[in-house]
Write a protein that holds these residues in place. Sequence first.
Motif, PDB file in Angstrom:
ATOM      1  N   ARG A  42      24.437  24.934  -8.478  1.00  0.00           N
ATOM      2  CA  ARG A  42      23.095  25.055  -9.045  1.00  0.00           C
ATOM      3  C   ARG A  42      22.409  23.691  -9.030  1.00  0.00           C
ATOM      4  NH1 ARG A  42      19.933  29.521  -9.634  1.00  0.00           N
ATOM      5  NH2 ARG A  42      19.069  29.787 -11.707  1.00  0.00           N
ATOM      6  N   ARG A  44      18.020  21.817  -8.805  1.00  0.00           N
ATOM      7  CA  ARG A  44      16.609  22.074  -9.056  1.00  0.00           C
ATOM      8  C   ARG A  44      15.797  21.693  -7.829  1.00  0.00           C
ATOM      9  NH1 ARG A  44      15.973  23.875 -13.937  1.00  0.00           N
ATOM     10  NH2 ARG A  44      17.383  23.242 -15.616  1.00  0.00           N
ATOM     11  N   ASN A  45      14.779  22.478  -7.546  1.00  0.00           N
ATOM     12  CA  ASN A  45      13.907  22.238  -6.400  1.00  0.00           C
ATOM     13  C   ASN A  45      12.924  21.110  -6.727  1.00  0.00           C
ATOM     14  OD1 ASN A  45      12.701  22.565  -3.910  1.00  0.00           O
ATOM     15  ND2 ASN A  45      12.538  24.792  -4.086  1.00  0.00           N
ATOM     16  N   SER A  49      12.103  23.885 -10.460  1.00  0.00           N
ATOM     17  CA  SER A  49      12.648  25.225 -10.643  1.00  0.00           C
ATOM     18  C   SER A  49      14.109  25.277 -10.213  1.00  0.00           C
ATOM     19  CB  SER A  49      11.834  26.245  -9.838  1.00  0.00           C
ATOM     20  OG  SER A  49      11.889  25.940  -8.453  1.00  0.00           O
ATOM     21  N   MET A  51      17.579  26.433  -8.456  1.00  0.00           N
ATOM     22  CA  MET A  51      17.862  26.819  -7.072  1.00  0.00           C
ATOM     23  C   MET A  51      19.359  26.668  -6.815  1.00  0.00           C
ATOM     24  SD  MET A  51      16.212  25.130  -3.606  1.00  0.00           S
ATOM     25  CE  MET A  51      16.890  23.500  -3.962  1.00  0.00           C
ATOM     26  N   TRP A  52      19.896  27.528  -5.939  1.00  0.00           N
ATOM     27  CA  TRP A  52      21.279  27.422  -5.495  1.00  0.00           C
ATOM     28  C   TRP A  52      21.332  26.606  -4.206  1.00  0.00           C
ATOM     29  CZ3 TRP A  52      24.968  29.025  -8.698  1.00  0.00           C
ATOM     30  CH2 TRP A  52      24.710  30.079  -9.588  1.00  0.00           C
ATOM     31  N   ALA A 310      14.170  26.868   1.681  1.00  0.00           N
ATOM     32  CA  ALA A 310      14.755  27.805   0.734  1.00  0.00           C
ATOM     33  C   ALA A 310      14.624  29.233   1.234  1.00  0.00           C
ATOM     34  CB  ALA A 310      14.080  27.664  -0.629  1.00  0.00           C
ATOM     35  N   TRP A 312      15.091  33.345  -0.331  1.00  0.00           N
ATOM     36  CA  TRP A 312      15.104  34.078  -1.597  1.00  0.00           C
ATOM     37  C   TRP A 312      15.915  35.363  -1.444  1.00  0.00           C
ATOM     38  CZ3 TRP A 312      11.353  30.665  -0.503  1.00  0.00           C
ATOM     39  CH2 TRP A 312      10.868  29.862  -1.543  1.00  0.00           C
ATOM     40  N   GLU A 328      16.275  34.811  -6.736  1.00  0.00           N
ATOM     41  CA  GLU A 328      16.705  33.414  -6.859  1.00  0.00           C
ATOM     42  C   GLU A 328      16.686  32.734  -5.493  1.00  0.00           C
ATOM     43  OE1 GLU A 328      19.580  33.349 -10.769  1.00  0.00           O
ATOM     44  OE2 GLU A 328      20.544  33.597  -8.822  1.00  0.00           O
ATOM     45  N   PRO A 329      16.200  31.490  -5.433  1.00  0.00           N
ATOM     46  CA  PRO A 329      16.164  30.763  -4.159  1.00  0.00           C
ATOM     47  C   PRO A 329      17.507  30.121  -3.838  1.00  0.00           C
ATOM     48  CG  PRO A 329      15.127  29.451  -5.868  1.00  0.00           C
ATOM     49  CD  PRO A 329      15.505  30.766  -6.506  1.00  0.00           C
ATOM     50  N   MET A 331      19.286  27.352  -0.921  1.00  0.00           N
ATOM     51  CA  MET A 331      19.090  26.399   0.161  1.00  0.00           C
ATOM     52  C   MET A 331      20.433  26.151   0.856  1.00  0.00           C
ATOM     53  SD  MET A 331      17.409  22.562   0.060  1.00  0.00           S
ATOM     54  CE  MET A 331      15.765  23.198  -0.286  1.00  0.00           C
TER      55      MET A 331
END
Length: 428
Positions: A42, A44-45, A49, A51-52, A310, A312, A328-329, A331
């Motif tokens: 996990r 953050r973008n 937000s 993001m994985w 990213a 989704w 959930e996004p 990357m």
Amino acid sequence: MTASTRDGSAPDSPDVDFMDPALSLDPYTGFGRLREERPVARTRNLDGSAMWILTRHDDVRAVLDDPRFANDPRSVPGIDTDKRADMLVRLGMPEDYVGYLADSILDTDPPDHTRLRKLVSRAFTVRRVNRLRPRVEEIASGLLDTLPARAGEDGTVDLIEHFAYPLPITVICEMVGVPEQDRPLWRRWGADLVRMESPERMRDATVEMVEHIRELIARRREAPGDDLIDALIAVREEDGDRLTEKELITMVLTLVIAGHETTANLIGNGTAALLTHPDQLALLRGDADLAPRAVHELMRWCGPILATRARWATEDIELGGQLIRRGEPVMAMIVGANRDPRRFPDPDRLDITRTYETRGEQHTGFGHGVHYCLGAALARQEGEVAFTRLFERYPRLELGTAADELEWMPRPGMRRLARLPLRLNQGE
């Protein structure tokens, strides 16, 4: 194992700081450790937000090949807003211009992506790329001839400034149909857009590029030529489908930016890698036929793209033992996949003679699946020409600074040098 809440969803606290400058300066160590300890992590973008990120080869290829992971968040049931566009607006991009960045072929899903790619592929054929090779070689030779005059007071030449960037931007601008006098503008616009250092410069670059392309298209309609803009204007499917005006402008913008930034950084990164691995450089100098394999290995070992855009999840999907919730996004970390020991024996070793038991491209430097890089053949060709011609022309070439003093740009998702000072050592 990756931490998760009792219901399997991701926790609020990130496992890794994607924006950590240390990860940009040494992505191989940082993401390599993450690949072994938290392969689905996990973070953050850019907008904060959640993001994985995925770092193992099989997981990365699975996401890039799985239609359940969408490039456009609006493809997710229940989501009707484009989070990418919203972020651009927050950065100050005029709403009338957001779509030229957020709705490119890179950001669409089938069936729109299939339609766009089919239309463009007819103008961007392998035959057209192959016909370019003599011209690519001519451009490379001309640039190399000017390098001695580019040396500074310390006797070094910046390869990034005077060869790695000018070669691909000249090639793609000639291919697309950008006049020579306008190419320095594209170099500046591309830098302002890709570096993301100033929202104001990103905004100005986008507006100026869009209006410039609009003018080019208008001129071509009045006086057609024989370049890619003309081909894109003329291309039409049997059922009458063709590119809209906005799609045409967006496509030209995407092709020019994507067609030189990545290749320029491949040339820079690859040259630094070869100069710091003299055994591999000796192999390439001794056998120019190794150039295609060398380019693939350099894309794997030090490619410029560290992470994909990213994606989704359009439904709940389990990946690498972790539940990815719908919406959930995710990357995909190319840098982790391309150094994964589960796929590449001795992955941290640069080996331009590396062979594989299975056919096809093994690394993910050019992506994978339906979004595989449209310009990969051109990038490979330019890389082959650049490396062979550079070391033929300057056989005593060496770094102009210690390898550990090279300046890498702290840009999340991309591996690029700020400068590459070299000594030509002519006549010694």
